[in-house]
Design a protein around this motif. Structure first.
Motif, mmCIF file in Angstrom:
data_model
loop_
_atom_site.group_PDB
_atom_site.id
_atom_site.type_symbol
_atom_site.label_atom_id
_atom_site.label_comp_id
_atom_site.label_asym_id
_atom_site.label_seq_id
_atom_site.Cartn_x
_atom_site.Cartn_y
_atom_site.Cartn_z
ATOM 1 N N VAL A 1 0.851 -1.179 0.000
ATOM 2 C CA VAL A 1 0.000 0.000 0.000
ATOM 3 C C VAL A 1 0.895 1.239 0.000
ATOM 4 O O VAL A 1 1.951 1.248 0.642
ATOM 5 C CB VAL A 1 -0.995 -0.005 1.195
ATOM 6 N N LEU A 2 0.494 2.238 -0.771
ATOM 7 C CA LEU A 2 1.205 3.513 -0.848
ATOM 8 C C LEU A 2 0.189 4.608 -0.565
ATOM 9 O O LEU A 2 -0.914 4.588 -1.115
ATOM 10 C CB LEU A 2 1.772 3.765 -2.249
ATOM 11 N N GLY A 3 0.553 5.549 0.266
ATOM 12 C CA GLY A 3 -0.381 6.623 0.558
ATOM 13 C C GLY A 3 0.320 7.928 0.829
ATOM 14 O O GLY A 3 1.476 7.952 1.253
ATOM 15 N N GLY A 4 -0.393 9.010 0.568
ATOM 16 C CA GLY A 4 0.135 10.323 0.875
ATOM 17 C C GLY A 4 -0.202 11.344 -0.182
ATOM 18 O O GLY A 4 -1.170 11.206 -0.929
ATOM 19 N N ASP A 5 0.633 12.366 -0.244
ATOM 20 C CA ASP A 5 0.448 13.487 -1.168
ATOM 21 C C ASP A 5 1.318 13.239 -2.394
ATOM 22 O O ASP A 5 2.524 13.410 -2.352
ATOM 23 C CB ASP A 5 0.840 14.781 -0.468
ATOM 24 N N PHE A 6 0.677 12.815 -3.487
ATOM 25 C CA PHE A 6 1.398 12.536 -4.724
ATOM 26 C C PHE A 6 1.586 13.806 -5.557
ATOM 27 O O PHE A 6 2.334 13.808 -6.524
ATOM 28 C CB PHE A 6 0.661 11.461 -5.529
ATOM 29 N N ASN A 7 0.888 14.881 -5.198
ATOM 30 C CA ASN A 7 1.002 16.178 -5.875
ATOM 31 C C ASN A 7 0.762 16.106 -7.376
ATOM 32 O O ASN A 7 1.351 16.868 -8.151
ATOM 33 C CB ASN A 7 2.342 16.856 -5.568
ATOM 34 N N VAL A 8 -0.100 15.175 -7.804
ATOM 35 C CA VAL A 8 -0.506 15.049 -9.203
ATOM 36 C C VAL A 8 -1.960 14.600 -9.236
ATOM 37 O O VAL A 8 -2.481 14.088 -8.245
ATOM 38 C CB VAL A 8 0.347 14.021 -9.990
ATOM 39 N N ILE A 9 -2.579 14.784 -10.401
ATOM 40 C CA ILE A 9 -3.900 14.204 -10.601
ATOM 41 C C ILE A 9 -3.801 13.161 -11.706
ATOM 42 O O ILE A 9 -2.943 13.244 -12.581
ATOM 43 C CB ILE A 9 -4.981 15.265 -10.920
ATOM 44 N N GLY A 10 -4.686 12.164 -11.626
ATOM 45 C CA GLY A 10 -4.663 11.065 -12.577
ATOM 46 C C GLY A 10 -5.666 11.201 -13.703
ATOM 47 O O GLY A 10 -5.534 10.557 -14.737
ATOM 48 N N ASN A 11 -6.691 12.035 -13.506
ATOM 49 C CA ASN A 11 -7.660 12.270 -14.578
ATOM 50 C C ASN A 11 -8.329 13.627 -14.346
ATOM 51 O O ASN A 11 -8.291 14.162 -13.235
ATOM 52 C CB ASN A 11 -8.674 11.124 -14.690
ATOM 53 N N PRO A 12 -8.937 14.208 -15.380
ATOM 54 C CA PRO A 12 -9.492 15.564 -15.280
ATOM 55 C C PRO A 12 -10.570 15.723 -14.204
ATOM 56 O O PRO A 12 -10.754 16.819 -13.689
ATOM 57 C CB PRO A 12 -10.074 15.807 -16.676
ATOM 58 N N SER A 13 -11.261 14.660 -13.828
ATOM 59 C CA SER A 13 -12.302 14.782 -12.804
ATOM 60 C C SER A 13 -11.728 15.082 -11.422
ATOM 61 O O SER A 13 -12.471 15.444 -10.507
ATOM 62 C CB SER A 13 -13.151 13.507 -12.745
ATOM 63 N N GLU A 14 -10.416 14.944 -11.259
ATOM 64 C CA GLU A 14 -9.769 15.217 -9.969
ATOM 65 C C GLU A 14 -9.337 16.679 -9.846
ATOM 66 O O GLU A 14 -8.583 17.032 -8.948
ATOM 67 C CB GLU A 14 -8.558 14.297 -9.793
ATOM 68 N N ARG A 15 -9.869 17.528 -10.724
ATOM 69 C CA ARG A 15 -9.510 18.949 -10.745
ATOM 70 C C ARG A 15 -10.756 19.771 -11.015
ATOM 71 O O ARG A 15 -11.580 19.418 -11.859
ATOM 72 C CB ARG A 15 -8.478 19.162 -11.847
ATOM 73 N N SER A 16 -10.867 20.900 -10.320
ATOM 74 C CA SER A 16 -11.964 21.828 -10.549
ATOM 75 C C SER A 16 -11.411 23.244 -10.519
ATOM 76 O O SER A 16 -10.630 23.594 -9.621
ATOM 77 C CB SER A 16 -13.028 21.654 -9.462
ATOM 78 N N GLY A 17 -11.819 24.053 -11.492
ATOM 79 C CA GLY A 17 -11.383 25.447 -11.548
ATOM 80 C C GLY A 17 -10.011 25.578 -12.160
ATOM 81 O O GLY A 17 -9.502 24.666 -12.815
ATOM 82 N N GLY A 18 -9.398 26.750 -11.934
ATOM 83 C CA GLY A 18 -8.087 27.008 -12.510
ATOM 84 C C GLY A 18 -8.181 27.246 -14.004
ATOM 85 O O GLY A 18 -9.254 27.406 -14.569
#
Length: 179
Positions: free
Chosen positions: A100-117
């Motif tokens: 298992v890996l967890g934490g702040d990857f500081n990336v998004i994997g697909n456009p639905s993981e972003r809003s605005g900007g």
């Protein structure tokens, strides 16, 4: 945990936390830093340490249930973060033990993981999506708010937990909560 404190303040917090053991990578200013805190009911052997992750093998007190765990704080700076994907892939357990890996990857994997900007860029990190494909790691999903980071009108899901396919065989009740 991404604490944003280090040195004597961190020592004091850990001492008062009630955890019997700990390991940490110090923050640089207000950026980064990774803390791993645990109690004696689990054995934690730190295997690999970087400024962007801590990788360990864990076992219950009997030593029968063993798994790999990686705590991640990927740099928010793309050129520093680029090398992390190959480093993490190299940690993949060769014996198919749960990982298992967890934490702040500081990336998004697909456009639905972003809003605005800015609408001119999707923000999707193809190196991250390639890493997921190459390792076969699964996103564990989450309960709670969709986005884990906000600045102005931009919100993104930068924090996550990933696991190997056999993780759920060993830990079928695993769940992730965004608090």
């Amino acid at each position: 945990m991404e604490p944003r404190i280090s040195g004597p303040k961190a020592d004091d917090f850990i001492r008062r936390s009630g955890f019997t053991s700990s390991f940490r990578v110090e923050a640089t200013g207000f950026s980064g830093g990774i803390w791993v805190l645990w109690k004696d009911i689990v054995q934690v052997d730190i295997i690999v340490v970087s400024d962007q992750f801590i990788h360990a093998i864990c076992a219950d007190i009997s030593g029968n249930n063993r798994f790999h765990i990686t705590f991640v704080y990927a740099s928010p700076t793309r050129c520093i973060r680029q090398g992390i994907w190959a480093q993490l892939q190299a940690l993949e357990p060769p014996d198919l033990s749960p990982w298992v890996l967890g934490g702040d990857f500081n990336v998004i994997g697909n456009p639905s993981e972003r809003s605005g900007g800015s609408q001119a860029r999707s923000g999707v990190c193809t190196r991250f999506t390639d890493f997921l494909f190459d390792t076969g790691l699964l996103d564990m999903g989450f309960h709670g708010p969709m986005f884990t980071w906000r600045r102005g009108n931009l919100a993104q899901r930068l924090d996550r937990c990933l696991c190997s396919s056999n993780w759920y065989s060993y830990f079928p009740s695993s769940e992730v909560y965004h608090l």
